[in-house]
Write a protein that holds these residues in place. Structure first.
Motif, PDB file in Angstrom:
ATOM      1  N   LYS A  28     -62.122  38.657  -7.731  1.00 35.16           N
ATOM      2  CA  LYS A  28     -61.258  38.543  -8.907  1.00 35.16           C
ATOM      3  C   LYS A  28     -59.812  38.882  -8.563  1.00 35.16           C
ATOM      4  N   ALA A  31     -58.284  35.789  -7.215  1.00 35.54           N
ATOM      5  CA  ALA A  31     -58.116  34.800  -8.276  1.00 35.54           C
ATOM      6  C   ALA A  31     -56.972  35.181  -9.216  1.00 35.54           C
ATOM      7  N   LEU A  32     -56.856  36.463  -9.521  1.00 35.22           N
ATOM      8  CA  LEU A  32     -55.823  36.916 -10.449  1.00 35.22           C
ATOM      9  C   LEU A  32     -54.424  36.929  -9.844  1.00 35.22           C
ATOM     10  N   ARG A  34     -52.467  34.874  -8.024  1.00 37.42           N
ATOM     11  CA  ARG A  34     -51.610  33.720  -8.306  1.00 37.42           C
ATOM     12  C   ARG A  34     -51.393  33.554  -9.816  1.00 37.42           C
ATOM     13  N   GLU A  35     -52.441  33.748 -10.586  1.00 32.75           N
ATOM     14  CA  GLU A  35     -52.351  33.625 -12.042  1.00 32.75           C
ATOM     15  C   GLU A  35     -51.373  34.655 -12.609  1.00 32.75           C
ATOM     16  N   TYR A  36     -51.476  35.891 -12.155  1.00 33.14           N
ATOM     17  CA  TYR A  36     -50.632  36.959 -12.673  1.00 33.14           C
ATOM     18  C   TYR A  36     -49.164  36.764 -12.287  1.00 33.14           C
ATOM     19  N   GLY A  38     -47.646  34.011 -11.173  1.00 35.63           N
ATOM     20  CA  GLY A  38     -47.066  32.727 -11.572  1.00 35.63           C
ATOM     21  C   GLY A  38     -46.212  32.116 -10.481  1.00 35.63           C
ATOM     22  N   THR A  39     -45.251  31.297 -10.895  1.00 31.52           N
ATOM     23  CA  THR A  39     -44.361  30.624  -9.955  1.00 31.52           C
ATOM     24  C   THR A  39     -43.027  31.339  -9.969  1.00 31.52           C
ATOM     25  N   GLY A  42     -46.270  33.831  -7.078  1.00 33.52           N
ATOM     26  CA  GLY A  42     -47.697  33.600  -6.891  1.00 33.52           C
ATOM     27  C   GLY A  42     -48.003  32.452  -5.952  1.00 33.52           C
ATOM     28  N   THR A  43     -47.152  31.429  -5.969  1.00 28.88           N
ATOM     29  CA  THR A  43     -47.379  30.279  -5.085  1.00 28.88           C
ATOM     30  C   THR A  43     -46.705  30.453  -3.726  1.00 28.88           C
ATOM     31  N   LYS A  82     -56.255  44.333 -15.726  1.00 32.08           N
ATOM     32  CA  LYS A  82     -56.973  43.070 -15.941  1.00 32.08           C
ATOM     33  C   LYS A  82     -58.390  43.143 -15.362  1.00 32.08           C
TER      34      LYS A  82
END
Length: 162
Positions: A28, A31-32, A34-36, A38-39, A42-43, A82
């Motif tokens: 997790k 997975a979190l 990049r999501e957390y 963002g751009t 995260g990328t 999270k």
């Protein structure tokens, strides 16, 4: 008790009895990340490993190292919130060229994992509503080997008890 509750109960039981919760929480984190963030953070960064609460991250941009260092404690606190428990204690960022950066692999395939073609043959023997329940039950499982094993178990259970 309906089958979806049975599947969720079975999944919870498997996770508990095989002590898989730490591995699931580790997945997790990846997975979190990049999501957390963002751009572009995260990328532009790649989490590559987690050991003893320390996440190793690669980036090819030195500015990201500075920015992440400034936000470190907030990122750690937010990701742990999270996750629902303190999984991360620190992270280390290394400057690496993009072509040398290999992301954490959550989709590696071992020889015993069935292909989607093999799965679709078996899937045709189970009603679509049951397949949907199985997919929902497995949605939070990130480890591909565990997910495949559980999928096969649930499919067998569905065929035996329609």
């Amino acid at each position: 008790m309906d089958k979806s509750r049975n599947l969720h109960h079975l999944l919870d039981e498997l996770i508990r009895t095989h002590n898989l919760e730490p591995k699931i929480l580790e997945q997790k984190v990846f997975a979190l990340w990049r999501e957390y963030l963002g751009t572009p953070l995260g990328t532009g960064t790649v989490p590559v490993s987690l050991s003893n609460g320390t996440l190793k991250i690669y980036t090819e941009y030195s500015a990201y190292i500075t920015e992440l260092s400034l936000l470190k404690q907030r990122i750690i606190d937010d990701l742990n919130a999270k996750l629902g428990q303190p999984v991360l204690t620190d992270f280390r960022i290394e400057l690496r060229p993009a072509r040398a950066t290999k992301p954490h692999e959550t989709e590696s395939r071992s020889p015993n994992i069935k292909t989607s073609e093999e799965n679709s043959i078996v899937s045709n023997q189970v009603p679509p509503e049951q397949l949907e329940k199985i997919e929902q039950a497995l949605a939070s499982v990130l480890d591909p080997q565990l997910k495949n094993s559980l999928w096969q178990l649930f499919m067998t259970q569905s065929k035996e008890k329609p």
